[in-house]
Motif scaffolding. Structure first.
Motif, PDB file in Angstrom:
ATOM      1  N   ILE A  91      39.693  25.015  44.915  1.00  0.00           N
ATOM      2  CA  ILE A  91      39.879  25.076  46.372  1.00  0.00           C
ATOM      3  C   ILE A  91      38.552  24.844  47.091  1.00  0.00           C
ATOM      4  O   ILE A  91      38.479  24.102  48.080  1.00  0.00           O
ATOM      5  CB  ILE A  91      40.491  26.435  46.771  1.00  0.00           C
ATOM      6  N   SER A  94      37.349  21.119  46.902  1.00  0.00           N
ATOM      7  CA  SER A  94      38.111  20.335  47.859  1.00  0.00           C
ATOM      8  C   SER A  94      37.636  20.615  49.289  1.00  0.00           C
ATOM      9  O   SER A  94      37.413  19.693  50.081  1.00  0.00           O
ATOM     10  CB  SER A  94      39.589  20.678  47.669  1.00  0.00           C
ATOM     11  N   ALA A  95      37.430  21.902  49.599  1.00  0.00           N
ATOM     12  CA  ALA A  95      36.989  22.276  50.944  1.00  0.00           C
ATOM     13  C   ALA A  95      35.600  21.737  51.239  1.00  0.00           C
ATOM     14  O   ALA A  95      35.322  21.275  52.356  1.00  0.00           O
ATOM     15  CB  ALA A  95      37.012  23.797  51.093  1.00  0.00           C
ATOM     16  N   ILE A  97      34.147  19.005  50.038  1.00  0.00           N
ATOM     17  CA  ILE A  97      34.217  17.565  50.324  1.00  0.00           C
ATOM     18  C   ILE A  97      34.793  17.350  51.728  1.00  0.00           C
ATOM     19  O   ILE A  97      34.288  16.542  52.504  1.00  0.00           O
ATOM     20  CB  ILE A  97      35.052  16.823  49.251  1.00  0.00           C
ATOM     21  N   GLY A  98      35.832  18.121  52.063  1.00  0.00           N
ATOM     22  CA  GLY A  98      36.429  18.016  53.392  1.00  0.00           C
ATOM     23  C   GLY A  98      35.435  18.358  54.489  1.00  0.00           C
ATOM     24  O   GLY A  98      35.357  17.697  55.523  1.00  0.00           O
ATOM     25  N   MET A  99      34.644  19.417  54.268  1.00  0.00           N
ATOM     26  CA  MET A  99      33.683  19.878  55.272  1.00  0.00           C
ATOM     27  C   MET A  99      32.546  18.871  55.428  1.00  0.00           C
ATOM     28  O   MET A  99      32.142  18.554  56.549  1.00  0.00           O
ATOM     29  CB  MET A  99      33.062  21.198  54.816  1.00  0.00           C
ATOM     30  N   ARG A 101      32.079  15.635  53.851  1.00  0.00           N
ATOM     31  CA  ARG A 101      32.349  14.204  53.909  1.00  0.00           C
ATOM     32  C   ARG A 101      33.457  13.848  54.904  1.00  0.00           C
ATOM     33  O   ARG A 101      33.624  12.678  55.231  1.00  0.00           O
ATOM     34  CB  ARG A 101      32.753  13.683  52.522  1.00  0.00           C
ATOM     35  N   GLY A 102      34.231  14.835  55.320  1.00  0.00           N
ATOM     36  CA  GLY A 102      35.357  14.556  56.209  1.00  0.00           C
ATOM     37  C   GLY A 102      34.907  14.159  57.605  1.00  0.00           C
ATOM     38  O   GLY A 102      33.804  14.515  58.041  1.00  0.00           O
ATOM     39  N   ASN A 103      35.760  13.415  58.317  1.00  0.00           N
ATOM     40  CA  ASN A 103      35.461  13.067  59.713  1.00  0.00           C
ATOM     41  C   ASN A 103      35.397  14.329  60.555  1.00  0.00           C
ATOM     42  O   ASN A 103      36.099  15.296  60.280  1.00  0.00           O
ATOM     43  CB  ASN A 103      36.565  12.175  60.277  1.00  0.00           C
ATOM     44  N   ARG A 171      25.847   9.362  50.249  1.00  0.00           N
ATOM     45  CA  ARG A 171      27.185   8.797  50.298  1.00  0.00           C
ATOM     46  C   ARG A 171      27.321   7.482  49.555  1.00  0.00           C
ATOM     47  O   ARG A 171      28.415   7.059  49.221  1.00  0.00           O
ATOM     48  CB  ARG A 171      27.596   8.554  51.761  1.00  0.00           C
ATOM     49  N   GLU A 174      29.606   7.061  46.140  1.00  0.00           N
ATOM     50  CA  GLU A 174      31.059   6.918  46.208  1.00  0.00           C
ATOM     51  C   GLU A 174      31.447   5.640  46.961  1.00  0.00           C
ATOM     52  O   GLU A 174      32.460   5.013  46.670  1.00  0.00           O
ATOM     53  CB  GLU A 174      31.706   8.160  46.828  1.00  0.00           C
ATOM     54  N   PHE A 188      36.250   9.917  43.116  1.00  0.00           N
ATOM     55  CA  PHE A 188      35.947  11.339  42.978  1.00  0.00           C
ATOM     56  C   PHE A 188      35.710  11.715  41.518  1.00  0.00           C
ATOM     57  O   PHE A 188      34.661  12.245  41.171  1.00  0.00           O
ATOM     58  CB  PHE A 188      37.074  12.200  43.570  1.00  0.00           C
ATOM     59  N   LEU A 192      31.744  11.007  41.994  1.00  0.00           N
ATOM     60  CA  LEU A 192      31.255  12.162  42.749  1.00  0.00           C
ATOM     61  C   LEU A 192      31.273  13.442  41.913  1.00  0.00           C
ATOM     62  O   LEU A 192      30.314  14.216  41.930  1.00  0.00           O
ATOM     63  CB  LEU A 192      32.099  12.331  44.029  1.00  0.00           C
TER      64      LEU A 192
END
Lengths: 274, 311
Positions: A91, A94-95, A97-99, A101-103, A171, A174, A188, A192
């Motif tokens: 979890i 995933s979080a 990468i979201g935080m 690398r995410g928009n 970045r 990837e 991923f 990554l």
């Protein structure tokens, strides 16, 4: 001339008494642990008098009267720590990468607050809230309720080293993978994740130790019958400190030190590959 | 060169590989923490306004009884005129006092330690830091039990003092405020050292040298130059010690007695066995949580003021 200047520079950093206070700090931190380790080898039924070196209490926790209880508790502790640590690490990865690398989107900082919420709420309050929650929805308290509670408070501990590692990875790796027609999933798993590996591993180890160590929350959500090592030790200690508890504590101490050293070592190796 | 710019622009416009699915990647953490922590805290708030059931648990009937019980005493049957009930207010005040004292003691020992470690050569710095981190990761229950074993009336500490002839009768420490204080101090000391260390490590020592050259003495330099710069680290350390001390359960429970009762034990008692009062326990937890959130908000405001809004 330059020599005296160098001396002056080191002087300005030095404060008399700070070294002694550092030693005092170390003595305060380590004396209780060292004393218990020494007394766990005491060949005497009384915990006060020294009766010579012996391994009898280690023998006792593995084969004595309470051996079965400790064995079940140890199995519960370890299996919960592995499963909670693994889930929290997945979890948290995933979080992270979201935080990172995410928009950007509205509520992203709120999301950061949510991930760190388990660190901000006092443990005893988390324990009460979780107990009330499970009781209100009619969830039987036991192994599964402990596991769920552990996953929650392990997430921020796994998140911190993973996010720190990912922030140091550029970045372009990837992006190169995508340019070479890798799917997102391949970018991923093949690019990554191997780069993030030291962070992920050290996040897992921290989550594992945190789960293994927890007493307060487990004590509230465990229900009757299911014990982990800390709750079993707490139950025993209520009636007085027995020598076998000191042997068990020493073993757990060694396990903690081993895992922290491992996590530290992995981080060190990671620094080198950056 | 132009190729590089082009490449950069491309990366900028596509916003990275995981840009679009960022929200999806975050959702598992939202769900798990939202359902199993945020929702439970909200339910706890609801429970604090419900009527207690005598076997533990609640009856779904809204009331302010839990908060009322916290502040007022209305006699055994609840029909007497209310007088202020000091029991629980005293427990909260004692907890705040104990946590504040633990913070001060941790700062007094923790600051010099952090400073000393941060000014070591890189190689030995790692070893010192590792020594501070180990107790941080050792099971708190085991550490507290070890402390209790050490300071018992017949424990190694008293035996040592008796054998040296410094004292004739053992010093009684277990079940006193002093033991609880020692336990809290010992539990959270590493929490104070680590953030201060991080701040001092980043400190630019040429500032101290400048002060030194301008004839400031050692302690003036410390107070007027170093302290203000590393203040965020000091505040972070104080919060990391104060907050868990406030809700601590193990140190007051194992090292203390009835006279050293703290919030943690008060809350725990409400959920154990049949004597418990769930709404009251929930209300006490809510008050504790509110106190902690106030401290964290003051901290957050301090941080924004120090670093400016951009940070």
């Amino acid at each position: 001339m330059s020599n005296s200047l160098a001396k002056k520079v080191t002087d300005v950093r030095r404060y008399p008494g700070f070294f002694s206070l550092t030693i005092l700090c170390m003595v305060l931190l380590y004396t209780p642990l060292i004393i218990v380790t020494i007394y766990s080898f005491n060949d005497s039924r009384s915990i006060t008098a020294w009766g010579g070196f012996s391994l009898r209490w280690y023998n006792d926790i593995f084969f004595g009267l309470e051996a079965a209880k400790f064995k079940t508790a140890a199995w519960n502790s370890i299996s919960i720590a592995i499963m909670a640590g693994t889930s929290a690490t997945i979890i948290a990865t995933s979080a992270a990468i979201g935080m990172i690398r995410g928009n950007p989107f509205s509520g992203k900082s709120l999301s950061f607050g949510l991930i760190n919420l388990p660190l901000m709420v006092p443990e005893i309050v988390t324990a009460v809230a979780t107990l009330i929650f499970f009781s209100a929805i009619g969830f039987t308290r036991g192994y599964l309720s402990i596991l769920i509670a552990h996953v929650v408070f392990c997430i921020p501990f796994a998140y911190l080293p993973i996010a720190a590692r990912l922030e140091g990875i550029e970045r372009r790796y990837e992006e190169a993978a995508i340019d070479l027609y890798a799917s997102r999933w391949q970018a991923f798993t093949k690019v990554l994740m191997p780069l993030m590996a030291p962070g992920i591993l050290s996040g897992f180890l921290l989550a594992f130790i945190i789960s293994l160590d927890d007493f307060i929350i487990t004590n509230f959500v465990k229900g009757a019958g299911v014990e982990t090592l800390p709750t079993a030790i707490f139950g025993s200690v209520r009636q007085g400190i027995k020598p076998n508890i000191m042997a068990l504590s020493t073993l757990m101490l060694m396990v903690s030190i081993f895992f922290v050293s491992l996590s530290y070592y992995i981080n060190r190796m990671g620094e080198r590959t950056k | 060169m132009s190729k590089l710019v082009e490449k950069n622009n491309k990366a900028e416009s596509s916003r990275g590989v995981f840009g679009e699915i960022g929200v999806w990647l975050l959702s598992p953490s939202w769900i798990v923490i939202g359902v199993f922590l945020l929702l439970p805290v909200i339910m706890m708030l609801v429970y604090s306004f419900l009527t207690k059931e005598f076997r533990g648990g609640v009856i779904w009937e809204p009331t302010l009884a839990a908060y009322d019980q916290f502040i007022f005493d209305r006699g055994l049957f609840g029909d007497e005129p209310p007088v202020i009930e000091w029991t629980y207010i005293t427990i909260f005040a004692r907890s705040i006092w104990q946590a504040a004292l633990a913070t001060v003691f941790c700062l007094l020992i923790g600051f010099p330690t952090a400073y000393y470690i941060a000014t070591r050569p890189t190689r030995s710095r790692g070893v010192w830091l590792f020594l501070i981190t180990i107790p941080y990761w050792v099971n708190l229950l085991i550490r507290t039990v070890s402390m209790k074993f050490l300071i018992r009336d017949t424990g190694p500490f008293n035996q040592f003092l008796l054998s040296t002839g410094l004292i004739d009768t053992p010093i009684h420490m277990v079940n006193t405020n002093f033991a609880v204080q020692l336990g809290l101090f010992y539990s959270y000391l590493p929490f104070m050292v680590l953030p201060i260390y991080a701040a001092v490590e980043r400190y630019n020592f040429t500032l101290s040298e400048a002060a030194w050259d301008l004839y400031a003495d050692r302690w003036t330099t410390l107070r007027k130059i170093l302290m203000p710069v590393v203040k965020p680290g000091i505040i972070a350390g104080c919060i990391l010690v104060f907050v868990p001390s406030l809700g601590a359960f193990l140190a007051p429970d194992l090292l203390g007695g009835a006279k050293t009762f703290m919030i943690g034990s008060l809350i725990e008692e409400q959920f154990k066995g049949n004597a418990g009062n769930w709404p009251f326990g929930a209300a006490a937890s809510m008050i504790l949580l509110t106190l902690v959130l106030i401290v964290l908000m003051i901290y957050a405001r301090q941080q924004t003021r120090t670093y400016g809004g951009a940070h």
